[in-house]
Design a protein around this motif. Structure first.
Motif, mmCIF file in Angstrom:
data_model
loop_
_atom_site.group_PDB
_atom_site.id
_atom_site.type_symbol
_atom_site.label_atom_id
_atom_site.label_comp_id
_atom_site.label_asym_id
_atom_site.label_seq_id
_atom_site.Cartn_x
_atom_site.Cartn_y
_atom_site.Cartn_z
ATOM 1 N N GLU A 47 0.848 -1.197 0.000
ATOM 2 C CA GLU A 47 0.000 0.000 0.000
ATOM 3 C C GLU A 47 0.879 1.241 0.000
ATOM 4 O OE1 GLU A 47 -3.863 1.584 2.486
ATOM 5 O OE2 GLU A 47 -2.475 0.240 3.497
ATOM 6 N N TYR A 48 0.441 2.263 -0.713
ATOM 7 C CA TYR A 48 1.119 3.559 -0.694
ATOM 8 C C TYR A 48 0.498 4.434 0.380
ATOM 9 C CZ TYR A 48 2.877 2.273 -5.325
ATOM 10 O OH TYR A 48 3.484 1.645 -6.370
ATOM 11 N N PHE A 49 1.343 5.173 1.095
ATOM 12 C CA PHE A 49 0.881 6.113 2.109
ATOM 13 C C PHE A 49 1.325 7.514 1.717
ATOM 14 C CE2 PHE A 49 1.249 2.146 4.541
ATOM 15 C CZ PHE A 49 -0.030 2.068 5.043
ATOM 16 N N TYR A 50 0.361 8.439 1.708
ATOM 17 C CA TYR A 50 0.627 9.833 1.382
ATOM 18 C C TYR A 50 0.305 10.711 2.577
ATOM 19 C CZ TYR A 50 0.615 8.142 -3.421
ATOM 20 O OH TYR A 50 0.898 7.458 -4.575
ATOM 21 N N GLY A 89 0.094 15.305 -0.065
ATOM 22 C CA GLY A 89 0.131 14.431 -1.233
ATOM 23 C C GLY A 89 1.498 13.852 -1.529
ATOM 24 N N THR A 90 2.417 13.949 -0.578
ATOM 25 C CA THR A 90 3.757 13.412 -0.758
ATOM 26 C C THR A 90 3.776 11.942 -0.347
ATOM 27 O OG1 THR A 90 4.700 15.577 -0.255
ATOM 28 C CG2 THR A 90 6.187 13.681 -0.104
ATOM 29 N N GLY A 111 10.485 3.842 -0.008
ATOM 30 C CA GLY A 111 11.603 2.911 -0.029
ATOM 31 C C GLY A 111 11.170 1.510 0.366
ATOM 32 N N PHE A 112 12.037 0.550 0.112
ATOM 33 C CA PHE A 112 11.711 -0.843 0.431
ATOM 34 C C PHE A 112 11.629 -1.098 1.934
ATOM 35 C CE2 PHE A 112 13.495 -1.932 -3.895
ATOM 36 C CZ PHE A 112 12.233 -2.131 -4.441
ATOM 37 N N LEU A 113 12.157 -0.203 2.757
ATOM 38 C CA LEU A 113 12.025 -0.375 4.204
ATOM 39 C C LEU A 113 10.622 -0.002 4.673
ATOM 40 C CD1 LEU A 113 15.438 1.043 5.452
ATOM 41 C CD2 LEU A 113 14.733 -1.350 5.288
ATOM 42 N N ASP A 114 9.969 0.878 3.932
ATOM 43 C CA ASP A 114 8.647 1.363 4.328
ATOM 44 C C ASP A 114 7.506 0.789 3.491
ATOM 45 O OD1 ASP A 114 9.804 3.111 6.234
ATOM 46 O OD2 ASP A 114 10.265 4.513 4.629
ATOM 47 N N TYR A 115 7.827 0.243 2.326
ATOM 48 C CA TYR A 115 6.805 -0.356 1.462
ATOM 49 C C TYR A 115 6.932 -1.863 1.636
ATOM 50 C CZ TYR A 115 3.988 -1.413 -2.633
ATOM 51 O OH TYR A 115 3.005 -1.871 -3.471
#
Length: 124
Positions: free
Chosen positions: A25-28, A32-33, A38-42
């Motif tokens: 999942e993407y978190f903004y 809207g940033t 990065g792979f540590l957070d995604y």
């Protein structure tokens, strides 16, 4: 086409579908940033997160291709989210309808269903 490459594509597609189902999942932020760039957070699944994925290769020539080949990795991405949603429903009785079906979202849905059930019972 080498059979082990085909199996790897099928397994990779399944792994990606499981990732979409459970935690990718993407978190903004409010501006809207993208916050998990990065792979540590995604969070993507690793081999430790996945079951053994057994493949069954069904050979059917593609008449529209000069070598008769077909794409195989894309096909196996589709079923995992529905399969995971059905497994969750059978396990805990909550129907998840949006991905990812992460633990926090599942807990929220379970608590919401429980509150709804308690409210209905109290009204009876």
């Amino acid at each position: 086409i080498h059979p082990s490459y085909v199996e790897g594509q099928m397994q990779g597609g399944t792994a990606q579908g499981i990732g979409w189902a459970l935690n990718e999942e993407y978190f903004y932020d409010d501006k809207g940033t993208l916050r998990n760039f990065g792979f540590l957070d995604y969070r993507m699944p690793t081999c430790l997160d996945l079951p053994m994925i057994e493949t069954v290769v069904v050979e059917e020539a593609n008449p529209g291709h000069p070598l008769g080949v077909r794409g195989v990795g894309e096909v196996s991405i589709v079923p995992p989210p529905a399969a995971v949603a059905n497994a969750i429903y059978r396990a805990v009785g909550v129907r998840m309808t949006e991905t990812p079906m992460s633990p926090p979202k599942l807990l929220k849905a379970m608590l919401k269903q429980r509150a709804s059930t308690q409210h209905s019972a109290a009204a009876d």
